[in-house]
Enzyme design. Sequence first.
Site, PDB file in Angstrom:
ATOM      1  N   LYS A  46      -2.202  10.466   3.740  1.00 57.39           N
ATOM      2  CA  LYS A  46      -0.894   9.924   3.689  1.00 57.39           C
ATOM      3  C   LYS A  46       0.064  10.684   2.661  1.00 57.39           C
ATOM      4  O   LYS A  46      -0.736  11.508   1.855  1.00 57.39           O
ATOM      5  CB  LYS A  46      -0.723   8.500   3.321  1.00 57.39           C
ATOM      6  CG  LYS A  46      -1.691   7.660   4.580  1.00 57.39           C
ATOM      7  CD  LYS A  46      -1.290   6.063   4.501  1.00 57.39           C
ATOM      8  CE  LYS A  46      -2.363   5.171   3.850  1.00 57.39           C
ATOM      9  NZ  LYS A  46      -2.300   3.709   4.310  1.00 57.39           N
ATOM     10  N   TYR A  79       1.709   1.746  13.678  1.00 62.51           N
ATOM     11  CA  TYR A  79       1.550   0.644  12.716  1.00 62.51           C
ATOM     12  C   TYR A  79       1.992  -0.558  13.423  1.00 62.51           C
ATOM     13  O   TYR A  79       2.342  -1.626  12.907  1.00 62.51           O
ATOM     14  CB  TYR A  79       2.226   0.791  11.480  1.00 62.51           C
ATOM     15  CG  TYR A  79       1.418   1.628  10.240  1.00 62.51           C
ATOM     16  CD1 TYR A  79       0.239   1.384   9.930  1.00 62.51           C
ATOM     17  CD2 TYR A  79       2.128   2.431   9.656  1.00 62.51           C
ATOM     18  CE1 TYR A  79      -0.619   2.158   9.035  1.00 62.51           C
ATOM     19  CE2 TYR A  79       1.263   3.513   8.777  1.00 62.51           C
ATOM     20  CZ  TYR A  79       0.041   3.204   8.311  1.00 62.51           C
ATOM     21  OH  TYR A  79      -0.493   3.797   7.520  1.00 62.51           O
ATOM     22  N   PHE A 102       5.169  -6.314   4.335  1.00 58.91           N
ATOM     23  CA  PHE A 102       4.709  -4.941   3.968  1.00 58.91           C
ATOM     24  C   PHE A 102       5.324  -3.880   5.162  1.00 58.91           C
ATOM     25  O   PHE A 102       5.416  -2.615   4.701  1.00 58.91           O
ATOM     26  CB  PHE A 102       3.550  -4.670   3.311  1.00 58.91           C
ATOM     27  CG  PHE A 102       2.368  -4.727   4.223  1.00 58.91           C
ATOM     28  CD1 PHE A 102       2.093  -3.657   5.217  1.00 58.91           C
ATOM     29  CD2 PHE A 102       1.853  -5.968   4.406  1.00 58.91           C
ATOM     30  CE1 PHE A 102       0.945  -4.041   6.086  1.00 58.91           C
ATOM     31  CE2 PHE A 102       0.909  -6.283   5.201  1.00 58.91           C
ATOM     32  CZ  PHE A 102       0.178  -5.069   6.294  1.00 58.91           C
ATOM     33  N   ARG A 144     -14.457   5.073   7.519  1.00 57.57           N
ATOM     34  CA  ARG A 144     -14.082   3.848   6.873  1.00 57.57           C
ATOM     35  C   ARG A 144     -14.699   3.628   5.690  1.00 57.57           C
ATOM     36  O   ARG A 144     -14.489   3.080   4.659  1.00 57.57           O
ATOM     37  CB  ARG A 144     -14.106   2.437   7.779  1.00 57.57           C
ATOM     38  CG  ARG A 144     -13.075   2.490   9.061  1.00 57.57           C
ATOM     39  CD  ARG A 144     -11.810   2.192   8.634  1.00 57.57           C
ATOM     40  NE  ARG A 144     -11.640   0.768   8.264  1.00 57.57           N
ATOM     41  CZ  ARG A 144     -10.567   0.200   8.187  1.00 57.57           C
ATOM     42  NH1 ARG A 144      -9.284   1.104   8.196  1.00 57.57           N
ATOM     43  NH2 ARG A 144     -10.352  -0.910   7.829  1.00 57.57           N
ATOM     44  N   THR A 169      -9.400  -1.414   1.828  1.00 60.10           N
ATOM     45  CA  THR A 169      -8.018  -1.278   1.933  1.00 60.10           C
ATOM     46  C   THR A 169      -6.945  -1.405   0.518  1.00 60.10           C
ATOM     47  O   THR A 169      -6.342  -0.447   0.240  1.00 60.10           O
ATOM     48  CB  THR A 169      -7.010  -2.068   2.799  1.00 60.10           C
ATOM     49  OG1 THR A 169      -7.838  -2.257   4.026  1.00 60.10           O
ATOM     50  CG2 THR A 169      -5.776  -2.193   3.247  1.00 60.10           C
ATOM     51  N   ARG A 197     -10.778   5.754  -2.046  1.00 61.96           N
ATOM     52  CA  ARG A 197      -9.977   4.801  -2.615  1.00 61.96           C
ATOM     53  C   ARG A 197     -10.116   4.522  -3.954  1.00 61.96           C
ATOM     54  O   ARG A 197      -9.597   4.128  -4.808  1.00 61.96           O
ATOM     55  CB  ARG A 197      -9.502   3.706  -1.779  1.00 61.96           C
ATOM     56  CG  ARG A 197      -8.537   4.050  -0.281  1.00 61.96           C
ATOM     57  CD  ARG A 197      -8.559   3.089   0.692  1.00 61.96           C
ATOM     58  NE  ARG A 197      -7.519   3.357   1.761  1.00 61.96           N
ATOM     59  CZ  ARG A 197      -7.450   2.529   2.852  1.00 61.96           C
ATOM     60  NH1 ARG A 197      -8.361   1.564   3.074  1.00 61.96           N
ATOM     61  NH2 ARG A 197      -6.522   2.602   3.828  1.00 61.96           N
ATOM     62  N   ASN A 236      -2.591   4.027  -0.907  1.00 58.78           N
ATOM     63  CA  ASN A 236      -4.043   3.993  -0.829  1.00 58.78           C
ATOM     64  C   ASN A 236      -4.621   5.215  -0.003  1.00 58.78           C
ATOM     65  O   ASN A 236      -5.718   5.374   0.348  1.00 58.78           O
ATOM     66  CB  ASN A 236      -4.594   2.772  -0.124  1.00 58.78           C
ATOM     67  CG  ASN A 236      -4.117   2.525   1.181  1.00 58.78           C
ATOM     68  OD1 ASN A 236      -3.545   3.416   1.693  1.00 58.78           O
ATOM     69  ND2 ASN A 236      -4.339   1.261   1.949  1.00 58.78           N
ATOM     70  N   HIS A 263      -5.560   6.902   5.811  1.00 59.00           N
ATOM     71  CA  HIS A 263      -5.637   5.932   6.957  1.00 59.00           C
ATOM     72  C   HIS A 263      -6.753   6.447   7.694  1.00 59.00           C
ATOM     73  O   HIS A 263      -7.194   7.730   7.827  1.00 59.00           O
ATOM     74  CB  HIS A 263      -4.619   6.024   7.920  1.00 59.00           C
ATOM     75  CG  HIS A 263      -4.723   5.569   9.175  1.00 59.00           C
ATOM     76  ND1 HIS A 263      -4.523   3.979   9.465  1.00 59.00           N
ATOM     77  CD2 HIS A 263      -5.174   5.846  10.433  1.00 59.00           C
ATOM     78  CE1 HIS A 263      -5.087   3.818  10.711  1.00 59.00           C
ATOM     79  NE2 HIS A 263      -5.312   4.945  11.107  1.00 59.00           N
ATOM     80  N   GLU A 305      -4.917   5.488  18.687  1.00 55.92           N
ATOM     81  CA  GLU A 305      -4.163   6.334  17.730  1.00 55.92           C
ATOM     82  C   GLU A 305      -4.173   7.859  18.037  1.00 55.92           C
ATOM     83  O   GLU A 305      -3.307   8.437  17.657  1.00 55.92           O
ATOM     84  CB  GLU A 305      -4.659   6.104  16.378  1.00 55.92           C
ATOM     85  CG  GLU A 305      -4.385   4.330  15.885  1.00 55.92           C
ATOM     86  CD  GLU A 305      -5.233   3.984  14.760  1.00 55.92           C
ATOM     87  OE1 GLU A 305      -5.883   4.716  14.158  1.00 55.92           O
ATOM     88  OE2 GLU A 305      -5.239   2.939  14.187  1.00 55.92           O
TER      89      GLU A 305
HETATM   90  P1  IDP Z   1      -6.347   0.094   6.507  1.00 55.91           P
HETATM   91  O1  IDP Z   1      -5.416   1.032   6.128  1.00 55.91           O
HETATM   92  O2  IDP Z   1      -7.702  -0.048   5.479  1.00 55.91           O
HETATM   93  O3  IDP Z   1      -6.963  -0.168   7.804  1.00 55.91           O
HETATM   94  P2  IDP Z   1      -4.469  -2.457   7.310  1.00 55.91           P
HETATM   95  O4  IDP Z   1      -4.838  -3.646   6.812  1.00 55.91           O
HETATM   96  O5  IDP Z   1      -4.541  -1.648   8.670  1.00 55.91           O
HETATM   97  O6  IDP Z   1      -5.343  -1.315   6.308  1.00 55.91           O
HETATM   98  O7  IDP Z   1      -3.184  -1.879   6.568  1.00 55.91           O
HETATM   99  C1  IDP Z   1      -2.453  -0.815   6.844  1.00 55.91           C
HETATM  100  C2  IDP Z   1      -1.750  -0.209   5.513  1.00 55.91           C
HETATM  101  O8  IDP Z   1      -0.704  -1.016   5.270  1.00 55.91           O
HETATM  102  C3  IDP Z   1      -2.798  -0.012   4.440  1.00 55.91           C
HETATM  103  O9  IDP Z   1      -3.575   1.170   4.517  1.00 55.91           O
HETATM  104  C4  IDP Z   1      -1.987  -0.154   3.253  1.00 55.91           C
HETATM  105  O10 IDP Z   1      -1.303   1.157   2.953  1.00 55.91           O
HETATM  106  C5  IDP Z   1      -0.782  -1.027   3.878  1.00 55.91           C
HETATM  107  N1  IDP Z   1      -0.823  -2.500   3.539  1.00 55.91           N
HETATM  108  C6  IDP Z   1      -1.532  -3.258   4.056  1.00 55.91           C
HETATM  109  N2  IDP Z   1      -1.638  -4.427   3.612  1.00 55.91           N
HETATM  110  C7  IDP Z   1      -0.626  -4.430   2.373  1.00 55.91           C
HETATM  111  C8  IDP Z   1      -0.117  -5.390   1.559  1.00 55.91           C
HETATM  112  O11 IDP Z   1      -0.483  -6.365   1.327  1.00 55.91           O
HETATM  113  N3  IDP Z   1       0.931  -4.726   0.757  1.00 55.91           N
HETATM  114  C9  IDP Z   1       1.492  -3.401   0.843  1.00 55.91           C
HETATM  115  N4  IDP Z   1       0.897  -2.528   1.854  1.00 55.91           N
HETATM  116  C10 IDP Z   1      -0.112  -2.953   2.501  1.00 55.91           C
HETATM  117 MG    MG Z   2      -5.766  -0.265   9.457  1.00 60.84          MG
END
Ligand code: IDP
Ligand code: MG
Length: 152
Positions: free
Chosen positions: A11, A51, A59, A87, A93, A104, A114, A117, A128
């Site tokens: 990212k 997304y 968020f 993963r 996450t 991470r 973070n 993806h 995707e």
């Molecule tokens: P992932 O990337 O580990 O699959 P997801 O739940 O799919 O996590 O969320 C997508 C992205 O959204 C995360 O990687 C992160 O950048 C962002 N994100 C998820 N939850 C939050 C939050 O509570 N606050 C801010 N950003 C978030």
């Molecule tokens: Mg995800």
Amino acid sequence: MAIERTLILCKPDAVARGLVGEIVARFERRGYVIVAMKLVVCDKARAERHYTEHKGKPFYDGLVSYITCAPSVALVVEGAGAVEGCRGTIGATDPIKAAAGSIRGDHAQTIGRNLVHGSDSPDSAKREIPIWFEPHEMLGRRHDLEQWIIST
Ligand code: IDP
Ligand code: MG
């Protein structure tokens, strides 16, 4: 174990911090092969498609602004159980909860920045990958060829 493909994004924070090489190396060292890779500035339409499951969450707007603000490096990675395996290499996450040794866990501090993806299931990967790559941008199955190159 099935040979799978998964979508990986380094990212904008990963690109801006000069961590693309470090991140890609983690997947390579694990033995996964890269079948597509490019530097791309994600536009709003692509971000919203990618997304879509998060639309309406608090968020979401910040996430779309962030992913579209600067270049990302998109990859398709192939290997045995690549979706779950990648993963694991990426880590949880929220970097606070991510295991040390994961990308991470070693390099990120906050959930909003973070670094990476990775598709969360084979079905997600199938949805995707075409959002980021045209079929002609991807190599055909490489796993068998790689095994032959390194083991003969
Ligand atoms: P992932 O990337 O580990 O699959 P997801 O739940 O799919 O996590 O969320 C997508 C992205 O959204 C995360 O990687 C992160 O950048 C962002 N994100 C998820 N939850 C939050 C939050 O509570 N606050 C801010 N950003 C978030
Ligand atoms: Mg995800």
